[in-house]
Design an enzyme around this catalytic site. Structure first.
Site, short mmCIF file in Angstrom:
data_model
loop_
_atom_site.label_atom_id
_atom_site.label_comp_id
_atom_site.label_asym_id
_atom_site.label_seq_id
_atom_site.Cartn_x
_atom_site.Cartn_y
_atom_site.Cartn_z
CE LYS A 49 -3.18 -3.08 0.54
NZ LYS A 49 -3.83 -3.68 -0.65
CE1 TYR A 263 -8.94 -10.01 3.25
CE2 TYR A 263 -9.78 -9.90 5.49
CZ TYR A 263 -8.93 -9.44 4.51
OH TYR A 263 -8.07 -8.42 4.80
CE1 TYR A 289 -5.45 -8.82 0.91
CE2 TYR A 289 -4.85 -8.52 3.22
CZ TYR A 289 -5.72 -8.30 2.17
OH TYR A 289 -6.86 -7.57 2.38
#
Length: 336
Positions: A49, A263, A289
């Site tokens: 990010k 998730y 992730y």
């Protein structure tokens, strides 16, 4: 692509290393594995990010904003990095955290990224799973305006055409590094969630028709849904960046076989992948992730999906602080 014309601030430690993983490669019997270390981008433990936030914060400052608002799951790497960017530029930060993981361990709600968010001064608000987080963000931004602030809303994961420019830049950087090392890269693999990382890479690689395969390992959505989201954002990013050629839909590829129960819910394959990388390469992945993405890469290699002679780059998107929220998942021994 000419990216200098876009508003941007500079805090990413780029270029991030492109390193071989010889012990993991030998353990798996090939192919030749490399890791692009975007866990080393330098902003509060780094992560993917950071690249997006260079463009997003640049745009926010150009608009005179003084308050960054964003959203993510409880152990969001993106919220952590947004909080760090806000602190870096003297801005306020509000993070809306969605309780996507049911019945987590106590440390999940308070340690790891959540602790760091608070340490950096972010205001956090909890929302139940299934909340329309975009509407919640809009409502929070309106509240800031009423209080005299100037909000800048960043979507989850920083995944819009502005944020995805960060991974257009990464694609350019990675190709330069591969040229410098004399590497013929056959495939780039990474975790794909909010779609911005894969979309930016697809736009950057597609603009110069590299022929390098790009494979996203989904951490949440089905293959069909994720590929469509990536394709739409890649097209929008290319248009925003001024690329005339359209994105080839066939180059948008997602594998959804390693999500597990959902998730942020651990899988044995993820735990094994995180443990292998830690013990063979001293490389720390995250459980949501990069851990599931590496599980996908390992699973595909074991299934004979890649030629032994292939050169594969694994894009490490960061997130190791989230490991502290998942300590109980690593009580067994999944190492070599």
């Amino acid at each position: 692509m000419y990216l200098a014309r876009f508003a941007r601030v500079r805090f990413c430690h780029a270029p991030t290393p492109l390193e071989p993983m010889p012990r993991l490669s030998r353990h798996l019997g090939g192919p030749d594995l490399y890791v692009k270390r975007d866990d080393c981008t330098g902003l509060a433990f780094g992560g993917n990010k950071t690249r997006k936030l260079e463009f997003l914060v640049g745009d926010a400052l150009a608009q005179g904003a003084d308050h960054l608002l964003t959203q993510g799951a409880v152990q969001s790497n993106h919220v952590r990095q947004t909080a760090a960017a806000a602190a870096r530029f003297g801005m306020k930060c509000t993070g809306l955290l969605e309780q996507r993981v049911a019945n987590p361990a106590p440390e999940y709600r308070a340690s790891g990224n959540v602790f760091l968010d608070r340490l950096m001064g972010a205001t956090l608000a909890s929302h139940p799973a299934g909340t329309d987080m975009n509407s919640a963000l809009a409502a929070e931004a309106e509240k800031v305006r009423r209080q005299g602030g100037k909000p800048y809303v960043i979507p989850g994961g920083g995944s819009n055409p502005i944020g995805a420019l960060g991974y257009v830049a990464c694609a350019q950087e990675l190709l330069w590094q591969a040229d410098d090392l004399g590497l013929k890269v056959d495939c780039i693999i990474h975790g794909t969630g909010s779609a911005g990382t894969q979309a930016g890479l697809a736009a950057g690689l597609g603009a110069i028709r590299t022929g390098i395969r790009l494979l996203g390992i989904s951490v949440r959505a089905s293959r069909e849904k994720q590929e469509e989201a990536v394709y739409r954002l890649a097209q929008a990013t290319a248009e925003y960046a001024g690329v005339k050629a359209s994105i080839d839909r066939a180059t948008i590829e997602v594998n959804d076989k390693f999500v597990g129960a959902g998730y942020g819910i651990p899988t044995e394959e993820m735990v094994e992948a995180v443990t292998l990388c830690a013990r063979l390469e001293g490389l720390l992945l995250d459980p949501v992730y990069s851990g599931k993405a590496m599980a996908g890469l390992i699973g595909l290699i074991r299934a004979g999906h890649f030629p032994k002679s292939a050169t594969i780059v694994f894009l490490h998107t960061g997130g190791a602080p989230a490991l502290y929220g998942y300590r109980e998942s690593f009580d067994g021994d999944y190492g070599p």
